[in-house]
Structures are given as C-alpha cells and as structure tokens.
Write an enzyme that holds these catalytic residues in place. Structure first.
Site, PDB file in Angstrom:
ATOM      1  N   ARG A  51     -14.619  -9.405 -12.348  1.00  0.00           N
ATOM      2  CA  ARG A  51     -14.015 -10.777 -12.581  1.00  0.00           C
ATOM      3  C   ARG A  51     -13.612 -11.199 -11.467  1.00  0.00           C
ATOM      4  O   ARG A  51     -13.966 -10.729 -10.286  1.00  0.00           O
ATOM      5  CB  ARG A  51     -12.168 -10.352 -12.631  1.00  0.00           C
ATOM      6  CG  ARG A  51     -11.763 -12.062 -12.779  1.00  0.00           C
ATOM      7  CD  ARG A  51      -9.445 -12.077 -12.985  1.00  0.00           C
ATOM      8  NE  ARG A  51      -9.561 -12.002 -11.800  1.00  0.00           N
ATOM      9  CZ  ARG A  51      -8.349 -11.353 -11.389  1.00  0.00           C
ATOM     10  NH1 ARG A  51      -7.692 -11.987 -12.678  1.00  0.00           N
ATOM     11  NH2 ARG A  51      -7.188 -11.840 -10.597  1.00  0.00           N
ATOM     12  N   ARG A 111     -10.774  -7.022  -9.847  1.00  0.00           N
ATOM     13  CA  ARG A 111     -10.446  -8.132  -8.699  1.00  0.00           C
ATOM     14  C   ARG A 111     -11.253  -8.414  -7.914  1.00  0.00           C
ATOM     15  O   ARG A 111     -10.833  -7.750  -7.171  1.00  0.00           O
ATOM     16  CB  ARG A 111      -8.351  -8.007  -8.420  1.00  0.00           C
ATOM     17  CG  ARG A 111      -7.858  -8.555  -9.673  1.00  0.00           C
ATOM     18  CD  ARG A 111      -6.089  -7.954  -9.328  1.00  0.00           C
ATOM     19  NE  ARG A 111      -5.535  -8.688 -10.116  1.00  0.00           N
ATOM     20  CZ  ARG A 111      -4.207  -7.700 -10.828  1.00  0.00           C
ATOM     21  NH1 ARG A 111      -4.896  -6.348 -10.830  1.00  0.00           N
ATOM     22  NH2 ARG A 111      -3.339  -8.319 -11.378  1.00  0.00           N
ATOM     23  N   ASN A 142      -0.056 -12.395 -16.602  1.00  0.00           N
ATOM     24  CA  ASN A 142       0.928 -12.239 -16.127  1.00  0.00           C
ATOM     25  C   ASN A 142       0.998 -13.958 -15.354  1.00  0.00           C
ATOM     26  O   ASN A 142       2.172 -14.307 -14.805  1.00  0.00           O
ATOM     27  CB  ASN A 142      -0.003 -11.905 -14.433  1.00  0.00           C
ATOM     28  CG  ASN A 142       0.588 -10.731 -14.808  1.00  0.00           C
ATOM     29  OD1 ASN A 142       0.688 -10.197 -15.118  1.00  0.00           O
ATOM     30  ND2 ASN A 142      -0.372 -10.306 -13.744  1.00  0.00           N
ATOM     31  N   ASP A 143      -0.030 -14.250 -15.516  1.00  0.00           N
ATOM     32  CA  ASP A 143       0.210 -16.323 -15.886  1.00  0.00           C
ATOM     33  C   ASP A 143       0.001 -16.209 -16.549  1.00  0.00           C
ATOM     34  O   ASP A 143       0.849 -18.263 -16.698  1.00  0.00           O
ATOM     35  CB  ASP A 143      -1.557 -16.405 -15.151  1.00  0.00           C
ATOM     36  CG  ASP A 143      -1.828 -16.356 -13.599  1.00  0.00           C
ATOM     37  OD1 ASP A 143      -1.116 -16.856 -12.504  1.00  0.00           O
ATOM     38  OD2 ASP A 143      -2.921 -16.020 -13.001  1.00  0.00           O
ATOM     39  N   GLU A 156      -5.226 -17.340 -19.372  1.00  0.00           N
ATOM     40  CA  GLU A 156      -4.404 -16.755 -19.095  1.00  0.00           C
ATOM     41  C   GLU A 156      -3.917 -18.780 -18.945  1.00  0.00           C
ATOM     42  O   GLU A 156      -2.018 -18.836 -17.698  1.00  0.00           O
ATOM     43  CB  GLU A 156      -4.401 -16.128 -17.349  1.00  0.00           C
ATOM     44  CG  GLU A 156      -5.468 -17.196 -16.718  1.00  0.00           C
ATOM     45  CD  GLU A 156      -6.160 -15.582 -15.763  1.00  0.00           C
ATOM     46  OE1 GLU A 156      -4.919 -15.086 -14.956  1.00  0.00           O
ATOM     47  OE2 GLU A 156      -6.973 -15.999 -15.302  1.00  0.00           O
ATOM     48  N   HIS A 161       0.938  -0.571  -0.008  1.00  0.00           N
ATOM     49  CA  HIS A 161       0.326  -0.546   0.010  1.00  0.00           C
ATOM     50  C   HIS A 161       0.778   1.559   0.459  1.00  0.00           C
ATOM     51  O   HIS A 161       0.347   2.304  -0.748  1.00  0.00           O
ATOM     52  CB  HIS A 161      -0.792   0.223   1.074  1.00  0.00           C
ATOM     53  CG  HIS A 161      -2.303  -0.374   0.717  1.00  0.00           C
ATOM     54  ND1 HIS A 161      -3.266  -1.275   2.218  1.00  0.00           N
ATOM     55  CD2 HIS A 161      -2.450  -1.233  -0.136  1.00  0.00           C
ATOM     56  CE1 HIS A 161      -3.646  -1.624   1.450  1.00  0.00           C
ATOM     57  NE2 HIS A 161      -4.462  -1.516   0.767  1.00  0.00           N
ATOM     58  N   CYS A 189      -5.179  -7.642 -20.241  1.00  0.00           N
ATOM     59  CA  CYS A 189      -4.873  -7.099 -18.160  1.00  0.00           C
ATOM     60  C   CYS A 189      -3.750  -7.586 -17.536  1.00  0.00           C
ATOM     61  O   CYS A 189      -3.979  -6.942 -16.743  1.00  0.00           O
ATOM     62  CB  CYS A 189      -5.882  -7.325 -17.945  1.00  0.00           C
ATOM     63  SG  CYS A 189      -6.352  -8.945 -17.423  1.00  0.00           S
ATOM     64  N   ARG A 200       5.305 -16.875 -10.501  1.00  0.00           N
ATOM     65  CA  ARG A 200       6.052 -15.894 -11.340  1.00  0.00           C
ATOM     66  C   ARG A 200       6.018 -14.838  -9.652  1.00  0.00           C
ATOM     67  O   ARG A 200       6.348 -13.533  -9.736  1.00  0.00           O
ATOM     68  CB  ARG A 200       4.192 -14.749 -12.112  1.00  0.00           C
ATOM     69  CG  ARG A 200       3.417 -15.054 -10.138  1.00  0.00           C
ATOM     70  CD  ARG A 200       1.608 -14.731 -11.443  1.00  0.00           C
ATOM     71  NE  ARG A 200       1.352 -13.659 -10.697  1.00  0.00           N
ATOM     72  CZ  ARG A 200      -0.144 -13.361 -10.896  1.00  0.00           C
ATOM     73  NH1 ARG A 200      -0.829 -13.389 -11.710  1.00  0.00           N
ATOM     74  NH2 ARG A 200      -0.546 -11.993 -10.878  1.00  0.00           N
TER      75      ARG A 200
HETATM   76  C1  PEP Z   1      -2.989 -12.243 -15.573  1.00  0.00           C
HETATM   77  O1  PEP Z   1      -2.676 -12.788 -14.887  1.00  0.00           O
HETATM   78  O2  PEP Z   1      -2.446 -11.915 -16.165  1.00  0.00           O
HETATM   79  C2  PEP Z   1      -4.019 -11.042 -14.430  1.00  0.00           C
HETATM   80  C3  PEP Z   1      -5.122 -10.270 -14.928  1.00  0.00           C
HETATM   81  O3  PEP Z   1      -4.843 -10.902 -13.370  1.00  0.00           O
HETATM   82  P1  PEP Z   1      -3.906 -11.711 -11.672  1.00  0.00           P
HETATM   83  O4  PEP Z   1      -2.525 -11.471 -12.141  1.00  0.00           O
HETATM   84  O5  PEP Z   1      -4.655 -11.024 -10.805  1.00  0.00           O
HETATM   85  O6  PEP Z   1      -3.469 -13.376 -11.987  1.00  0.00           O
HETATM   86 MG    MG Z   2      -4.242 -14.181 -13.581  1.00  0.00          MG
END
Ligand code: PEP
Ligand code: MG
Length: 580
Positions: free
Chosen positions: A337, A301, A461-462, A438, A194, A509, A472
């Site tokens: 989501r 989220r 990201n995933d 993802e 934060h 995203c 990750r």
């Molecule tokens: C992702 O996986 O790119 C994503 C946006 O979801 P999160 O980062 O919440 O897993």
């Molecule tokens: Mg994800």
C-alpha cells in the site's frame, strides 16, 4: 472474598496461578535550574546515560534465545534506533543548554511534547507507538536517577505465576516467557502496543489497563486471568475455579484444533475456495505469512518505514526494503500500500510526526498528501515498481475519494514506468494496481473505481469511521463503532457487487475481515478474499470451512433487504449459531 478487576484483554486464553507483583517504583523528576558552569557537565551526564541505555539494550538483545519465534531483536533494534534519534539525543541537549535545566527535567519536557503529538494521532496503531517512546525515555530516566535497575528484576521462581506490573516492555515480556510465567496483567498499555503484539504471538494470556492492580492485589494471591474478556479474579471460589478450568480445557482444544488447520486449505462446504491473506507492517509479521500458510500479503502498511526518522527513506532504501519482503515471501504475492500518512502523521524535520489541521481524519491524508507532495510519492512509486521485478507485487492506493485522484495516480505510475525504462531499471509491466475503498463516497461509486482498477480492497476501519461519523480512536464514541450498521453493510455490499460485475477481485483488509463473528455474513455477501492480522487467520478459516456460501447467500440477502439493525444482529446470531 473474591475480587474481580477489569481491563482490556489483549491476548486470549485463561491462566490460573499465583500473583507475582513487580514493583518498579515511580519515576520522580526534580526540576533544577543549573548554573552556567554546570551546563556542559550536565550535557555529558545526559549523553553518558544514553550510552548506558544503548549498552543495556544490546545486552538484552544478546540474551534473547535464538529459538524465540518472533523477531524480538527487531523491537530492540527499534529502541536502539530511537536512542540515535535527534528527538531523544539533540532536543534534550538543546533544552539543557538553552534553558539550563537538569537532564531529567529536559527529558521529561521532551517526553511531554512527544506524548502530545502521539496522543493526537488519528491512527490507533500509530498512537500506541507512544508506548515505545515511553519505554525508551523511562529507561534513560532510570539511569539518570540511578534508582535501581531500569530492567525489571525478572528472576527466581516465576514458574506458573501471573506477573502483575505497572507496564512491561517487549524485552521484559520475552524474559517472562522464558521464566515460564503463565500470564501477565499491567496497569497501563493498549491492545496495539508491541508488548501486546508479542503476547499474542507467543500466546501468553494477558490483560492491560487494569487500574489498581498493585493496590488491590497481593503477592501470592490466587488469580484467574481471562485474556479474552479482560478480567482478573483474585481469590476465586471453587465454583469459579471449576468454570475457568473448563474454559482452559476448551481453549487448549481450540488451539490444537486451529494448529491442525494450518495445512488445511480454506474451502467452503460447497467447495468454494476462499483466499486468506495477512496484513503486515512490522518485520516480525513476515515470518507468520508462511508459518500460518497464507496465500500472501493483502496489505503491507508502508508507513512504518517512514517513521521515527529525520528524512523519509529515498527510493533506493525503499526498493531494498520492499524487495527484501518480496524475497522473504518466496513467491507469495505482496500487496504494497502506498503511504497512508496524513495531516496528523507528518514526517517533519525533527523526526517526529507533526500535527496539522483541526480535523486530521478529513484532512490531507494518504493519497491526498502523496498527490500534493510528489517528492514523497514518486520515489515510492518507482521503488514499488522496481520491487515488482523481484516477485509478485500488487500496488494499492489508500483513501481514494474520486476518480480524478485515481487518474492522477495512474498517470504518475505510467510516468514512473517510463522513467524506469529510460534508465534501464526492471519492473513488472503487468503489475496490478488496486484501490482501497474506505471512504463512503468511493463505495457509492465503486463501479467507477472497479472499471479503472485491477482489484479493490475494503478498508472497514476507515469506512466505518467515515460512514458513521465517529473518530475510530475516540473512546467516547467507541460505542457507536458498528460494523453491522445497515448503512455500513450496504456500502460493503455495493463494493463487492461492483467488483464482481467488473470481473475484478475484491478483498477486505480492515479489522472486520479478521473477526470470525462476521465471516459468515461476509461470505454470504459474496466476499472471497480476506486479509487480516495473522493471529486471526486459522479461526476465520475454521468458520469458512464450516460454511456453505450457497446456503448463506439467500439468508444474508434477506437480512440486508430488511435494513433493520435489530433484525440484522439477530439474523447474524442465528447464522453463526447454525455452524455445521
Ligand atoms: C482500514 O481503514 O480498514 C485499513 C485497513 O487501513 P488502516 O487501518 O491502515 O487505516
Ligand atoms: Mg484505512
């Protein structure tokens, strides 16, 4: 002689100022076994300390100036909620009673247990929530130990100083800003805390994780802090100072230029409009959606609503929360989501997020968990559907792996619609349902998903984690985390093409969407919808507005055809350097 220290840059910008070191003193906890007669007295002392912590936090909240842009009060409210949580109130009291340990020791035992749980989380963001737990527990410990103030003594002539501390709470960060401190660096902390979010929001350059700050630096030293590269330089020579003064000017120009862009639409040089959306998770992100003039929210989220509590929120609570966000967005679309919790992120009875399974990223997570626990999933589906009666809402399903899962979800959505109809509760019958791509298997079969859904969104990201088989959040393999790996680019391209062939929108995203280094590549691959943290929006828009998709598409196509990592990297460099 100059001295350079490295850390993690969490808020960009260059600051030059005098060091102001804040020493808070280590917290040393004694471990005493109590006699039976003292146990209840100790419990009372512990509960008193919590009451004092509550009072202190309320008083800080009252001192936050009203004009502060970010909703800092929300941070403080989170801390206040923690002070009511069983993990902080009940468990330590049980420990005092059961093990006859003193209050400080009981709290330390509980902190260690909580930290363990957080450390093992798979999600980087959630993992850094342990900072919040630390801040709250340290506050109580300091009160118990009565070793001075629990809040930093942030007063005096701090104008234009660079504050150096072991760690800072969000509340302290606000106080620093109001003392005209120009930057800060801390020994501890991470980029997703934060405090870090706040530093970026108030545009205060900052570096965290600088080991040895208090050992190597002294009060009054001249310091350069580079928040972009995560560097601190003490006693710089004239040439270094000159270089960083130039960087400051460039940064000021960049900010002014980006601020002017806020009202400019995102359109490429060849007149292709591009949709820029924001990712939100905390209440303070919502304001930024209109402040940064985005087209709406591409990823909300919802996990955060389920955390730090005994029971998951019921349908009614979720409905009010989602409807509140819809209202705050004032007609801009909201992509909600569904829950992305998993084996590593369970809301268990004690209000902490428990740990199950040896390989959580590959376990019962996100839609898999929801399909297994319909008691958790159904109320959320109904709440999202009901919120869609209040404004434009899209529903997005995370971590889809096969179309069978998708069919199950679509069936449950239909069921929820019917049950709402039967009870006379309103929802938008045309609500759009989308899926996150993802998991590599989903990208490889994107065509099948595209034919069953209204939109797709690529979670890089995933997708990168699973495609490259690297955790990750594991620092040891972080060097392998590569958005430009030819295999990753292939998966992204397949998804974009599948959406375009099916005539449905495809967004991205994941973090990759918010990194201007990849904007031209993604435009060239055909991506026209980007969703990202709001702080990255204008920078990405600047690149978009200086790019021509007609020019980029063939160049990117040729690069992807080559399939060679080195060629791709060099090619993207060349493309980025040819900004108009
Ligand atoms: C992702 O996986 O790119 C994503 C946006 O979801 P999160 O980062 O919440 O897993
Ligand atoms: Mg994800």
């Amino acid at each position: 002689m100059s001295l350079a220290l490295a850390g993690i840059g969490i808020s960009r910008g260059v600051a030059i100022g005098r060091a102001h070191i804040i020493v808070r003193g280590a917290i040393e906890v004694q471990e005493n076994t109590l006699s039976d007669q003292l146990v209840e007295e100790e419990v009372a002392r512990y509960l008193d300390a919590i009451a004092t912590a509550r009072m202190q936090l309320r008083s800080i909240r009252d001192r936050i100036p009203k004009e502060t842009r970010v909703d800092i009060a929300a941070f403080i409210d989170t801390y206040l909620l923690m002070l009511d949580d069983a993990t902080i109130v009940k468990t330590p009291v049980d420990l005092i009673r059961d093990r006859r340990c003193n209050a400080e020791w009981a709290l330390k035992l509980q902190r260690d247990a909580l930290v363990d749980v957080f450390e093992q989380m798979n999600d980087a963001y959630l993992r850094t929530r342990r900072d919040d737990v630390d801040h709250v527990i340290n506050r109580i410990l300091r009160i118990l130990l009565a070793n001075g103030q629990s809040e930093l003594h942030i007063e005096g002539a701090l104008h234009d100083t660079i504050v150096l501390a072991d760690d800072l709470t969000p509340a302290e960060t606000v106080l620093l800003q109001h003392q005209d401190v120009c930057a800060f660096a801390t020994e501890y902390g991470g980029p997703l805390s934060h405090t870090a979010i706040l530093a970026r929001s108030v545009q205060m350059p900052a570096v965290v994780g600088v080991h040895g700050i208090q050992h190597y630096l002294q009060d009054g030293d001249t310091i350069i802090l580079d928040g972009q590269h995560g560097v601190l330089i003490a006693d710089p020579d004239e040439r270094t100072l000159e270089y960083y003064r130039k960087r400051q000017l460039q940064e000021a120009r960049r900010r002014a230029e980006l601020a002017r862009l806020v009202q400019t639409p995102a359109v490429t040089l060849d007149q292709q409009p591009v949709t820029l959306m924001a990712n939100i998770e905390l209440p303070e992100d919502i304001d930024a959606v209109s402040r940064e003039n985005t087209r709406g929210v591409g990823l909300y989220r919802t996990e955060f609503l389920f955390m730090n509590r005994e029971e998951p929120p019921d349908e009614e609570e979720q409905y009010h929360c989602y409807a509140g966000v819809v209202e705050a967005l004032n007609g801009k679309p909201l992509t909600i989501r569904t829950l992305d919790m998993g084996a590593d992120k369970q809301v268990d009875g004690s209000g902490v997020i428990g740990l199950r399974g040896g390989n959580p990223a590959l376990g019962l997570r996100a839609v898999r968990l929801c399909l297994k626990d319909l008691g958790l999933f159904r109320p959320q589906l109904r709440a999202i559907l009901r919120a869609s009666s209040q404004g434009p809402v899209r529903m997005m399903i995370p971590m889809l792996t096969n179309t069978h899962e998708l069919q199950q979800v679509l069936g449950l959505i239909e069921e929820a619609k019917h049950s709402l109809q039967r009870t006379g509760l309103a929802y938008d019958p045309r609500i759009r349902i989308g899926g996150m791509i993802e998991v590599p298997a989903a990208a490889l079969s994107a065509k099948a998903f595209a034919s069953r859904l209204d939109f797709l969104s690529i979670g890089t990201n995933d997708l990168i984690q699973y495609a490259l088989a690297i955790d990750r959040v594991d620092d040891e393999v972080n060097y392998l985390y590569d958005p430009l790996h030819p295999a990753v680019l292939k998966l992204i391209k397949m998804t974009i093409d599948a959406g375009s062939n099916a005539g449905i929108p495809v967004a991205m995203c994941g973090e990759m969407a918010g990194d201007p280094l990849y904007t031209r590549l993604l435009l060239g691959m055909g991506l026209t919808e980007f969703s990202m943290h709001h702080t990255a929006l204008q920078e990405v828009k600047r690149v978009i507005n200086q790019s021509s998709i007609a020019e980029l598409a063939p160049r990117v196509e040729a690069l992807l055809q080559s399939g060679e990592a080195e060629q791709i990297i060099a090619g993207i460099d060349a493309i980025n350097n040819s900004l108009h």
